[in-house]
Design an enzyme around this catalytic site. Structure first.
Site, PDB file in Angstrom:
ATOM      1  N   ILE A 183      -3.651   5.834  -2.893  1.00  0.00           N
ATOM      2  CA  ILE A 183      -4.125   6.654  -4.012  1.00  0.00           C
ATOM      3  C   ILE A 183      -3.256   7.886  -4.253  1.00  0.00           C
ATOM      4  CG2 ILE A 183      -6.513   5.883  -3.765  1.00  0.00           C
ATOM      5  CD1 ILE A 183      -7.085   8.575  -2.335  1.00  0.00           C
ATOM      6  N   LYS A 184      -2.075   7.911  -3.654  1.00  0.00           N
ATOM      7  CA  LYS A 184      -1.212   9.081  -3.840  1.00  0.00           C
ATOM      8  C   LYS A 184      -0.527   9.049  -5.204  1.00  0.00           C
ATOM      9  CE  LYS A 184      -1.989  11.051   0.148  1.00  0.00           C
ATOM     10  NZ  LYS A 184      -2.912  10.116   0.796  1.00  0.00           N
TER      11      LYS A 184
END
Length: 378
Positions: free
Chosen positions: A188-189
């Site tokens: 989810i970066k």
């Protein structure tokens, strides 16, 4: 009126793929080489070019990046690492993994990050490293105390897991040659490899050390080992390589990063506008002109009750993070950190990812207003 969440508002965070990632993975699979390959090395070169730095070393995760950086800097038992309690537990686990001791430090309430004065106040004769966390993507400037840290032999290792793409003035985070910078490319970066990380070394010698550590202390490269009957292990190491499969995803993401940067800033500013009319709600400042936002956080009264109310409405709120110095695993290093403890009771992360649109954000803010009214917070 009860707010009903759209699907994208039900997720606090979500990976974002641009489409070509599947084709890139397929090409790696067709090539038959799935581990550390020339694709990994291409990804390293491309990241170094993007950041305008001489070198970048890919590893298996953001936690591996922190662990490897600490090892390369010679941090070990009997030494302390100054670290904010307000971070994911992985930051602290990397310190424990090298046998060092975390010395938790408080935060600036406005930014949720450390400041140069807070760092200086926490120094002891055992301090070997300072690990500032670029929380939510916000860049941190410790240049005012860098000379003094250097004189004391204290290394700065940036936990920039949230901050890929963010800037210190005109330079990207990672381009400060005085610090070791560690990125995470988790699911989810801002940029994802599926899973992965990167260390930005300060010197060529440090880069060589990090590369050796990530390959179990083996001196020869994979290609060199294919042409010999033996190989040499001359130092401690771990299996921390980034696979070509993960690097292939990262290359696609890097090609599209300008879109990610623009979208995340736009979403954060949209939240800023939508939240402005709500009394009692404080948006945690990220310096969005410099940061590529990873989180959108507010500070609110009655946080736990509001969290439960919003979850009951299918709004994907979260808490980043429960302070580490209050965790059972880290109880031996507890210190009184008033700003951190206050923030730990008030922070709420709103849904923030590239699948959102203005309709989603308006829905989330309307639900937040309803929740605050229902628990007496407005």
């Amino acid at each position: 009126m009860t707010v009903s969440a759209r699907p994208d508002a039900r997720r606090n965070a979500s990976p974002y793929l641009y489409g070509p990632e599947a084709e890139a993975i397929a090409r790696v699979l067709e090539g038959g080489q799935y581990g550390h390959t020339d694709i990994t090395e291409e990804f390293e070169r491309r990241i170094a070019d993007f950041l305008s730095v001489p070198d970048a070393v890919a590893v298996a995760s953001g936690t591996a990046a922190l662990h490897t950086a600490l090892l390369a800097a010679g941090i070990g038992p009997g030494r302390e690492v100054i670290v904010p309690s307000m971070t994911f537990c992985a930051t602290v686990m990397a310190i424990l993994a090298v046998g060092a001791t975390p010395r938790f430090v408080d935060i600036d309430p406005a930014t949720l990050c450390v400041s140069d004065q807070l760092v200086m106040d926490a120094l002891t004769d055992k301090t070997a490293a300072v690990m500032p966390v670029l929380f939510g993507g916000r860049p941190i400037d410790l240049s005012a105390i860098q000379e003094e840290l250097d004189e004391r032999g204290i290394v700065v290792i940036e936990d920039a897991a949230h901050a890929f793409g963010s800037r210190h003035d005109t330079r990207r985070v990672g381009a400060n040659e005085a610090v070791l910078t560690c990125f995470s490319f988790g699911p989810i970066k801002n940029l994802t490899c599926g899973q992965g990380g990167m260390v930005i070394p300060r010197t060529p010698a440090e880069a060589d050390t990090i590369r050796r550590i990530r390959l179990l202390g083996v001196v020869q490269s994979q290609g060199e080992r294919a042409n010999t009957t033996s190989y040499r292990v001359d130092s401690f190491g771990l299996r921390y390589q980034l696979s070509g499969l993960n690097a292939a995803i990262g290359l696609v993401q890097l090609d599209a990063f300008q879109a990610a940067e623009d979208t995340r800033r736009h979403l954060w500013r949209t939240y800023c506008d939508a939240l402005a009319p709500l009394d009692g709600v404080t948006l945690v400042d990220l310096d969005v002109d410099q940061a590529v936002p990873h989180l959108c956080q507010v500070r609110i009264p009655h946080r736990d009750a509001v969290f439960a109310d919003l979850r009951s409405r299918d709004i994907g709120v979260g808490v980043h993070y429960p302070p580490n110095h209050t965790q059972p695993a880290f109880a031996a290093w507890h210190r009184f950190l008033p700003a951190t403890e206050q923030a730990g009771q008030e922070i709420l992360s709103l849904p923030f990812h590239q699948h959102l649109n203005r309709t989603d954000i308006d829905l989330v803010v309307a639900a937040l207003e309803q929740a605050l009214k229902s628990v007496g917070g407005l």
